[in-house]
Design a protein around this motif. Structure first.
Motif, PDB file in Angstrom:
ATOM      1  N   VAL A  33      29.876  41.408   6.390  1.00  9.76           N
ATOM      2  CA  VAL A  33      29.881  42.043   7.717  1.00  9.76           C
ATOM      3  C   VAL A  33      30.767  41.240   8.669  1.00  9.76           C
ATOM      4  CG1 VAL A  33      28.444  42.598   9.732  1.00  9.76           C
ATOM      5  CG2 VAL A  33      27.531  42.957   7.436  1.00  9.76           C
ATOM      6  N   VAL A  34      31.545  41.956   9.495  1.00  3.87           N
ATOM      7  CA  VAL A  34      32.294  41.299  10.569  1.00  3.87           C
ATOM      8  C   VAL A  34      31.616  41.683  11.890  1.00  3.87           C
ATOM      9  CG1 VAL A  34      34.503  41.152  11.793  1.00  3.87           C
ATOM     10  CG2 VAL A  34      34.481  41.329   9.289  1.00  3.87           C
ATOM     11  N   ALA A  35      31.115  40.677  12.602  1.00  2.79           N
ATOM     12  CA  ALA A  35      30.451  40.922  13.893  1.00  2.79           C
ATOM     13  C   ALA A  35      31.482  40.719  14.987  1.00  2.79           C
ATOM     14  CB  ALA A  35      29.282  39.953  14.066  1.00  2.79           C
ATOM     15  N   ALA A  36      31.774  41.800  15.729  1.00  3.59           N
ATOM     16  CA  ALA A  36      32.881  41.762  16.690  1.00  3.59           C
ATOM     17  C   ALA A  36      32.401  42.044  18.107  1.00  3.59           C
ATOM     18  CB  ALA A  36      33.941  42.787  16.296  1.00  3.59           C
ATOM     19  N   GLU A  37      33.146  41.486  19.076  1.00 11.66           N
ATOM     20  CA  GLU A  37      32.822  41.697  20.488  1.00 11.66           C
ATOM     21  C   GLU A  37      33.037  43.183  20.846  1.00 11.66           C
ATOM     22  OE1 GLU A  37      35.372  39.271  22.877  1.00 11.66           O
ATOM     23  OE2 GLU A  37      34.243  39.633  24.724  1.00 11.66           O
ATOM     24  N   HIS A  38      34.193  43.712  20.442  1.00  9.67           N
ATOM     25  CA  HIS A  38      34.487  45.137  20.624  1.00  9.67           C
ATOM     26  C   HIS A  38      35.068  45.641  19.304  1.00  9.67           C
ATOM     27  CE1 HIS A  38      34.734  43.933  24.974  1.00  9.67           C
ATOM     28  NE2 HIS A  38      33.861  44.915  24.991  1.00  9.67           N
ATOM     29  N   GLN A  60      28.001  41.195  23.976  1.00  7.17           N
ATOM     30  CA  GLN A  60      28.391  39.962  24.666  1.00  7.17           C
ATOM     31  C   GLN A  60      27.437  39.610  25.796  1.00  7.17           C
ATOM     32  OE1 GLN A  60      30.618  42.798  25.255  1.00  7.17           O
ATOM     33  NE2 GLN A  60      31.986  42.239  26.910  1.00  7.17           N
ATOM     34  N   HIS A  61      26.690  40.628  26.305  1.00  5.03           N
ATOM     35  CA  HIS A  61      25.771  40.342  27.407  1.00  5.03           C
ATOM     36  C   HIS A  61      24.359  40.039  26.917  1.00  5.03           C
ATOM     37  CE1 HIS A  61      28.971  41.199  30.046  1.00  5.03           C
ATOM     38  NE2 HIS A  61      29.080  42.446  29.641  1.00  5.03           N
ATOM     39  N   ASN A  62      24.162  40.194  25.620  1.00  8.56           N
ATOM     40  CA  ASN A  62      22.850  39.850  25.081  1.00  8.56           C
ATOM     41  C   ASN A  62      23.036  39.117  23.763  1.00  8.56           C
ATOM     42  OD1 ASN A  62      20.262  39.612  24.291  1.00  8.56           O
ATOM     43  ND2 ASN A  62      19.706  41.770  24.565  1.00  8.56           N
ATOM     44  N   GLU A  63      23.411  37.869  23.915  1.00 13.40           N
ATOM     45  CA  GLU A  63      23.712  37.092  22.718  1.00 13.40           C
ATOM     46  C   GLU A  63      22.474  36.848  21.865  1.00 13.40           C
ATOM     47  OE1 GLU A  63      26.415  33.987  21.961  1.00 13.40           O
ATOM     48  OE2 GLU A  63      27.270  34.100  23.964  1.00 13.40           O
ATOM     49  N   ARG A  64      21.297  36.845  22.521  1.00 16.09           N
ATOM     50  CA  ARG A  64      20.085  36.570  21.744  1.00 16.09           C
ATOM     51  C   ARG A  64      19.833  37.691  20.731  1.00 16.09           C
ATOM     52  NH1 ARG A  64      17.010  32.595  21.549  1.00 16.09           N
ATOM     53  NH2 ARG A  64      18.084  31.607  23.273  1.00 16.09           N
ATOM     54  N   SER A  65      20.049  38.938  21.163  1.00 12.39           N
ATOM     55  CA  SER A  65      19.820  40.024  20.201  1.00 12.39           C
ATOM     56  C   SER A  65      20.907  40.001  19.122  1.00 12.39           C
ATOM     57  CB  SER A  65      19.732  41.386  20.905  1.00 12.39           C
ATOM     58  OG  SER A  65      21.014  41.886  21.152  1.00 12.39           O
ATOM     59  N   SER A  66      22.123  39.576  19.491  1.00  9.49           N
ATOM     60  CA  SER A  66      23.180  39.434  18.481  1.00  9.49           C
ATOM     61  C   SER A  66      22.789  38.358  17.469  1.00  9.49           C
ATOM     62  CB  SER A  66      24.492  38.995  19.128  1.00  9.49           C
ATOM     63  OG  SER A  66      24.873  39.915  20.086  1.00  9.49           O
ATOM     64  N   ALA A  67      22.215  37.265  17.995  1.00  5.74           N
ATOM     65  CA  ALA A  67      21.802  36.178  17.105  1.00  5.74           C
ATOM     66  C   ALA A  67      20.754  36.684  16.119  1.00  5.74           C
ATOM     67  CB  ALA A  67      21.261  35.017  17.931  1.00  5.74           C
ATOM     68  N   ASP A  68      19.803  37.484  16.632  1.00 10.46           N
ATOM     69  CA  ASP A  68      18.739  38.002  15.754  1.00 10.46           C
ATOM     70  C   ASP A  68      19.333  38.888  14.654  1.00 10.46           C
ATOM     71  OD1 ASP A  68      16.905  36.676  17.233  1.00 10.46           O
ATOM     72  OD2 ASP A  68      16.295  38.417  18.446  1.00 10.46           O
ATOM     73  N   THR A  69      20.288  39.753  15.048  1.00 13.94           N
ATOM     74  CA  THR A  69      20.917  40.641  14.048  1.00 13.94           C
ATOM     75  C   THR A  69      21.614  39.802  12.971  1.00 13.94           C
ATOM     76  OG1 THR A  69      21.401  42.150  15.855  1.00 13.94           O
ATOM     77  CG2 THR A  69      22.567  42.555  13.792  1.00 13.94           C
ATOM     78  N   PRO A  94      32.038  34.775  24.157  1.00 11.79           N
ATOM     79  CA  PRO A  94      30.688  34.674  23.585  1.00 11.79           C
ATOM     80  C   PRO A  94      30.692  34.014  22.207  1.00 11.79           C
ATOM     81  CG  PRO A  94      31.348  36.977  23.922  1.00 11.79           C
ATOM     82  CD  PRO A  94      32.513  36.136  24.292  1.00 11.79           C
ATOM     83  N   GLY A  95      29.524  33.595  21.771  1.00 13.39           N
ATOM     84  CA  GLY A  95      29.379  33.090  20.399  1.00 13.39           C
ATOM     85  C   GLY A  95      28.564  31.809  20.290  1.00 13.39           C
TER      86      GLY A  95
END
Ligand code: SAM
Length: 284
Positions: A33-38, A60-69, A94-95
């Motif tokens: 998987v490639v996790a991208a900003e846009h 980018q505005h909810n990095e915590r949910s991105s981290a969970d994913t 972000p990141g």
């Protein structure tokens, strides 16, 4: 060889789509998987290089949910690449929270280096001072921006800022009022793109140049401000300055500074700054 359960932090181009490493393309082509900003911007880059990847959007505005994913993907044995719209993730992008969480949970994080606007600008500036401070974006409000600039005013090292087109003029004007009109700066605009422009001058000159041509206010900017003049050097005695110059002609910089400080009992930091300045000016 691709590692499973790993997060790859992959740098992408800052304009010219060819500025991407072979290793980055290989990783992007083979991760699960490639996790991208846009995803739309990243799809354009990947298509250009013939890379088919499963893209997911990271918020980018909810990095915590991105981290969970991303953590759940890693836990399921998947490999993930993290990319942003341009340049190196986590650098004014972000990141960092994602990376922190992934490392905290014991998964491997592998950086894939590449383009970065600050380093790209510095490399083409001709600034000889060996030290720099990367600041990134200054505050958007003038009051706070001036406060930050006042704190940075006396730093000896080069200061590197990012700035948006709609704020470039106000930013340079505030710099001029805090650092003074004679401080030298380099503006690097639209690096690696069609209208790439790299211009050096005093703050007063660059301000006038920007105001005279509104086209120069468009695009993306890196602003490099040369460090403060060496004020302590004036506090050094004639004898200390002379000793330092003689020793610099014969010895490596650190040794010359150390010996001068021992011989003259003068401030080592001031001697070090003077030594850097003398080297920069080619006076020894
Ligand atoms: N992560 C990126 C990096 O590694 O440089 C920086 C991303 S930050 C959100 C975007 C800012 O970087 C822009 O507003 C601009 O200040 C600077 N920047 C990015 N690309 C640039 C370019 N091609 N030329 C000049 N500045 C650029």
């Amino acid at each position: 060889m691709l590692k499973k359960n790993a997060l790859y932090v992959v740098a992408t181009p800052i304009g010219n789509l060819n500025d991407i490493s072979l290793r980055a393309l290989e990783i992007l082509a083979h991760v699960d998987v490639v996790a991208a900003e846009h995803t739309q911007n990243s799809r354009h880059l990947l298509t250009k290089h013939g890379v088919k990847a499963q893209l997911i959007h990271v918020h980018q505005h909810n990095e915590r949910s991105s981290a969970d994913t991303i953590l759940s993907l890693l836990s399921a044995g998947k490999s993930v690449a993290l990319i942003t719209d341009a340049g190196t993730p986590c650098i004014s992008d972000p990141g960092a929270l994602v990376v922190q969480e992934v490392r905290k949970q014991g998964f491997t994080v592998i950086p894939i280096p590449g383009a970065n606007a600050a380093i790209c600008a510095l490399s083409a500036s001709g600034i000889m001072h060996p030290h720099f401070l990367f600041y990134g974006f200054l505050p958007a409000k003038s009051g706070l921006r001036k406060q930050e600039l006042t704190t940075l005013k006396s730093y000896f090292c080069t200061l590197i800022f990012y700035e948006a087109p709609h704020r470039i003029l106000e930013c340079i004007t505030d710099m001029q009022s805090i650092f003074g009109p004679q401080r030298t700066i380099t503006i690097a605009r639209e690096l690696t793109k069609l209208f790439e422009t790299i211009k050096t001058g005093t703050l007063e000159e660059i301000n006038a140049w920007l105001q005279a041509d509104s086209n120069q206010q468009k695009g993306e900017f890196v602003v490099l401000v040369e460090g403060a003049e060496i004020q302590e050097k004036n506090q050094l005695s004639e004898q200390a300055q002379h000793t330092l110059k003689c020793l610099l002609a014969e010895l490596p910089l650190k040794q010359a500074v150390k010996l001068t400080a021992e011989i003259t009992a003068e401030n080592k930091n001031a001697l070090y700054q003077l030594a850097l300045e003398l080297k920069k000016l080619g006076e020894c």
